[in-house]
Scaffold this motif. Structure first.
Motif, short mmCIF file in Angstrom:
data_model
loop_
_atom_site.label_atom_id
_atom_site.label_comp_id
_atom_site.label_asym_id
_atom_site.label_seq_id
_atom_site.Cartn_x
_atom_site.Cartn_y
_atom_site.Cartn_z
N UNK A 1 40.29 80.88 54.20
CA UNK A 1 41.17 81.00 55.44
C UNK A 1 41.17 79.74 56.18
N UNK B 1 43.38 77.19 54.72
CA UNK B 1 44.67 77.39 54.95
C UNK B 1 45.11 77.24 56.46
N UNK B 2 44.22 77.02 57.36
CA UNK B 2 44.68 76.70 58.65
C UNK B 2 44.43 77.82 59.60
N UNK B 3 43.84 79.06 59.07
CA UNK B 3 43.48 80.18 59.90
C UNK B 3 42.18 79.87 60.49
N UNK B 4 42.06 78.96 61.63
CA UNK B 4 40.81 78.47 62.33
C UNK B 4 40.30 79.66 63.29
N UNK B 5 41.21 80.63 63.35
CA UNK B 5 40.58 81.53 64.46
C UNK B 5 39.52 82.44 63.86
N UNK B 6 39.58 82.39 62.47
CA UNK B 6 38.75 83.74 61.77
C UNK B 6 37.52 83.17 62.26
N UNK B 7 36.66 84.20 62.36
CA UNK B 7 35.10 84.18 62.56
C UNK B 7 34.34 84.85 61.32
N UNK B 8 33.62 85.57 61.39
CA UNK B 8 32.72 86.20 60.38
C UNK B 8 33.61 87.24 59.59
#
Lengths: 82, 82
Positions: free
Chosen positions: B26, B29-36
């Protein structure tokens, strides 16, 4: 901060060999009351965002692009603030 | 007739390499807001029974014996009449 709970399931029309295997195993263990078994995925994602609407759109995108294979799978998700 | 919805998740203390792989994908793909990210299983079982209490006990048994590995996994389930 949100927690996204994503459920990915095989579409109704798609055969589920893993589900059939679990069904057979349960019957061989004596659980004869078990009918159809369908197996899917369950995912919990932490989302570092404060904008619910934007977070929803982004999680939808993630599902379409990576988390689900939309040819054979359906998905749905809940977004919970915490 | 009931439908049992079973959720099987890794215990908090257990590492989730599959979740880490999804997290990395993720981010790439640029979804840097994804944590655990934690990944579990989602199962739907048809239960041919009219006795809710008995059906609950049986599904609990199935989870303990086959559906979950209780050393490393937790489970919970809902039972819906239909």
């Amino acid at each position: 901060m949100f927690k996204a709970i994503v459920y990915v399931t095989l579409r109704e029309s798609v055969l589920d060999p893993q589900g059939n295997a679990v069904h057979e195993s349960l019957h061989s263990l004596g659980y004869d009351e078990v009918g159809e078994v369908r197996i899917g995925k369950y995912m919990e994602l932490e989302i570092n965002s404060n904008d619910q609407k934007n977070a929803e759109e982004r999680v939808k995108d993630m599902c379409e692009k990576l988390l689900a294979n939309t040819v054979i799978e359906d998905y749905r998700f809940d977004l919970n603030k915490y």
